[in-house]
Design a protein around this motif. Sequence first.
Motif, PDB file in Angstrom:
ATOM      1  N   MET A  53      36.930  94.653  11.932  1.00 25.37           N
ATOM      2  CA  MET A  53      37.311  94.054  13.168  1.00 25.37           C
ATOM      3  C   MET A  53      35.809  93.553  13.865  1.00 25.37           C
ATOM      4  O   MET A  53      35.881  92.587  14.514  1.00 25.37           O
ATOM      5  CB  MET A  53      37.916  94.794  14.039  1.00 25.37           C
ATOM      6  CG  MET A  53      39.492  95.002  13.273  1.00 25.37           C
ATOM      7  SD  MET A  53      40.039  96.514  14.439  1.00 25.37           S
ATOM      8  CE  MET A  53      40.512  95.934  15.866  1.00 25.37           C
ATOM      9  N   ASN A  54      34.684  94.318  13.591  1.00 23.11           N
ATOM     10  CA  ASN A  54      33.456  94.488  14.328  1.00 23.11           C
ATOM     11  C   ASN A  54      32.724  92.921  13.698  1.00 23.11           C
ATOM     12  O   ASN A  54      32.318  92.081  14.513  1.00 23.11           O
ATOM     13  CB  ASN A  54      32.652  95.338  14.128  1.00 23.11           C
ATOM     14  CG  ASN A  54      32.904  96.234  15.202  1.00 23.11           C
ATOM     15  OD1 ASN A  54      33.574  96.150  16.115  1.00 23.11           O
ATOM     16  ND2 ASN A  54      32.368  97.622  14.868  1.00 23.11           N
ATOM     17  N   PHE A  55      33.053  92.562  12.580  1.00 23.79           N
ATOM     18  CA  PHE A  55      32.321  91.491  11.899  1.00 23.79           C
ATOM     19  C   PHE A  55      32.915  89.997  12.674  1.00 23.79           C
ATOM     20  O   PHE A  55      31.958  89.412  13.086  1.00 23.79           O
ATOM     21  CB  PHE A  55      32.776  91.510  10.374  1.00 23.79           C
ATOM     22  CG  PHE A  55      31.763  90.299   9.658  1.00 23.79           C
ATOM     23  CD1 PHE A  55      30.515  90.580   9.318  1.00 23.79           C
ATOM     24  CD2 PHE A  55      32.209  89.128   9.426  1.00 23.79           C
ATOM     25  CE1 PHE A  55      29.714  89.620   8.652  1.00 23.79           C
ATOM     26  CE2 PHE A  55      31.495  88.191   8.928  1.00 23.79           C
ATOM     27  CZ  PHE A  55      30.265  88.415   8.457  1.00 23.79           C
ATOM     28  N   THR A  56      34.308  89.973  12.602  1.00 27.72           N
ATOM     29  CA  THR A  56      34.637  88.631  13.306  1.00 27.72           C
ATOM     30  C   THR A  56      34.514  88.606  14.843  1.00 27.72           C
ATOM     31  O   THR A  56      34.204  87.742  15.315  1.00 27.72           O
ATOM     32  CB  THR A  56      35.986  88.652  12.780  1.00 27.72           C
ATOM     33  OG1 THR A  56      36.164  88.582  11.451  1.00 27.72           O
ATOM     34  CG2 THR A  56      36.802  87.261  13.225  1.00 27.72           C
ATOM     35  N   TYR A  57      34.977  89.836  15.265  1.00 29.16           N
ATOM     36  CA  TYR A  57      34.785  89.873  16.812  1.00 29.16           C
ATOM     37  C   TYR A  57      33.366  89.929  17.202  1.00 29.16           C
ATOM     38  O   TYR A  57      33.213  88.832  18.125  1.00 29.16           O
ATOM     39  CB  TYR A  57      35.504  91.190  17.156  1.00 29.16           C
ATOM     40  CG  TYR A  57      35.341  91.484  18.732  1.00 29.16           C
ATOM     41  CD1 TYR A  57      36.401  90.808  19.638  1.00 29.16           C
ATOM     42  CD2 TYR A  57      34.338  92.309  19.421  1.00 29.16           C
ATOM     43  CE1 TYR A  57      36.606  91.096  20.797  1.00 29.16           C
ATOM     44  CE2 TYR A  57      34.322  92.317  20.603  1.00 29.16           C
ATOM     45  CZ  TYR A  57      35.519  91.856  21.295  1.00 29.16           C
ATOM     46  OH  TYR A  57      35.277  92.229  22.712  1.00 29.16           O
ATOM     47  N   ALA A  58      32.525  90.350  16.804  1.00 30.20           N
ATOM     48  CA  ALA A  58      31.070  90.431  17.372  1.00 30.20           C
ATOM     49  C   ALA A  58      30.262  89.236  17.084  1.00 30.20           C
ATOM     50  O   ALA A  58      29.569  88.888  17.931  1.00 30.20           O
ATOM     51  CB  ALA A  58      30.338  91.577  17.199  1.00 30.20           C
ATOM     52  N   ILE A  59      30.633  88.417  15.748  1.00 31.06           N
ATOM     53  CA  ILE A  59      29.650  87.323  15.543  1.00 31.06           C
ATOM     54  C   ILE A  59      30.374  86.144  16.002  1.00 31.06           C
ATOM     55  O   ILE A  59      29.602  85.160  16.557  1.00 31.06           O
ATOM     56  CB  ILE A  59      29.506  87.477  13.802  1.00 31.06           C
ATOM     57  CG1 ILE A  59      28.636  88.317  13.569  1.00 31.06           C
ATOM     58  CG2 ILE A  59      29.259  86.003  13.478  1.00 31.06           C
ATOM     59  CD1 ILE A  59      28.555  88.429  11.887  1.00 31.06           C
ATOM     60  N   LEU A  60      31.434  86.024  16.046  1.00 35.46           N
ATOM     61  CA  LEU A  60      32.145  84.645  16.588  1.00 35.46           C
ATOM     62  C   LEU A  60      32.786  84.756  17.904  1.00 35.46           C
ATOM     63  O   LEU A  60      32.392  83.825  18.838  1.00 35.46           O
ATOM     64  CB  LEU A  60      33.090  84.170  15.495  1.00 35.46           C
ATOM     65  CG  LEU A  60      32.648  83.906  14.124  1.00 35.46           C
ATOM     66  CD1 LEU A  60      33.836  83.738  13.052  1.00 35.46           C
ATOM     67  CD2 LEU A  60      31.784  82.920  14.055  1.00 35.46           C
ATOM     68  N   PHE A  61      33.815  85.658  18.069  1.00 37.77           N
ATOM     69  CA  PHE A  61      34.365  85.417  19.304  1.00 37.77           C
ATOM     70  C   PHE A  61      33.731  85.736  20.625  1.00 37.77           C
ATOM     71  O   PHE A  61      33.757  85.151  21.742  1.00 37.77           O
ATOM     72  CB  PHE A  61      35.706  86.439  19.334  1.00 37.77           C
ATOM     73  CG  PHE A  61      36.284  86.545  20.505  1.00 37.77           C
ATOM     74  CD1 PHE A  61      37.551  85.350  20.862  1.00 37.77           C
ATOM     75  CD2 PHE A  61      36.385  87.526  21.596  1.00 37.77           C
ATOM     76  CE1 PHE A  61      38.125  85.623  21.988  1.00 37.77           C
ATOM     77  CE2 PHE A  61      36.773  87.636  22.704  1.00 37.77           C
ATOM     78  CZ  PHE A  61      37.756  86.465  22.938  1.00 37.77           C
ATOM     79  N   LEU A  62      32.887  86.949  20.421  1.00 40.39           N
ATOM     80  CA  LEU A  62      32.299  87.251  21.730  1.00 40.39           C
ATOM     81  C   LEU A  62      31.308  86.425  22.299  1.00 40.39           C
ATOM     82  O   LEU A  62      31.223  86.179  23.505  1.00 40.39           O
ATOM     83  CB  LEU A  62      31.666  88.730  21.351  1.00 40.39           C
ATOM     84  CG  LEU A  62      31.277  89.740  22.643  1.00 40.39           C
ATOM     85  CD1 LEU A  62      32.543  89.906  23.449  1.00 40.39           C
ATOM     86  CD2 LEU A  62      30.770  91.218  22.184  1.00 40.39           C
TER      87      LEU A  62
END
Length: 242
Positions: A53-62
């Motif tokens: 979850m952190n990979f997609t969330y922190a790199i792209l969404f945030l």
Amino acid sequence: MLAILQSEWFKLRKSKIIAILFVGPLVGLFSGLTGNIDVGEQMNQWYTPLFLMNFTYAILFLPLITGVLASVICRYEHQEGGWKQLLALPVTRGKVFLTKYVLLLLLILFIQLLYLGAIYIAGMIEGYTDPFPFTIVWKSIIGGWVATMPLVALQLWLSILFRSFAAPFAVNVIFTLPTILVVNSERFGPYYPWAQPFSMMYVGGSTDDVFFIPWDQLLTVVGGSFLVFFLCGYIYFQRKPI
């Protein structure tokens, strides 16, 4: 300042942007439930959704959502002389800039809390029996929020600078896409504003922790870039011709 904050919140609600706040946590939840990664039998089961979850969330969404929110929060003022109408009120430019920045930080914090809930829900659905790693997860959530502070200041500056909604968003997308490559660089990764939220994956108390970033680096690099972007945006807004 409280009255300005209430006014900004009212305008934001009218923008119908609130639904977007749930997109990141939902995407993260989907990644945690559908992805597959082997973290080793010796590790806590909860590290599986955290990695995914952190990979997609922190790199792209945030990084992307900071630009969207910053553009929306300045949209009304860029239309039909909105800056003149706002600054004609008994408020100072400094308070207006600070209020918009504080509101952006509160929105990002709300998203982080939703994301925390998504992590927990993913683990419950998967039926994890290991104890929930509160310390690491909370440091991840708070560390990620702190790491967005420079980027939020930069995005607010760009949103005040450009009248078009698309211009600051395009800049944000252009610099977000290379983040996957930049985070692999020990030399440039910590200093790249769009990669700093990814540090939420590595906040820890010692080098043995799964998610680790030295607090002195977090405070110096993130704190230093925050001061630069915040002061530049603040000074620009003070001198901006209305």
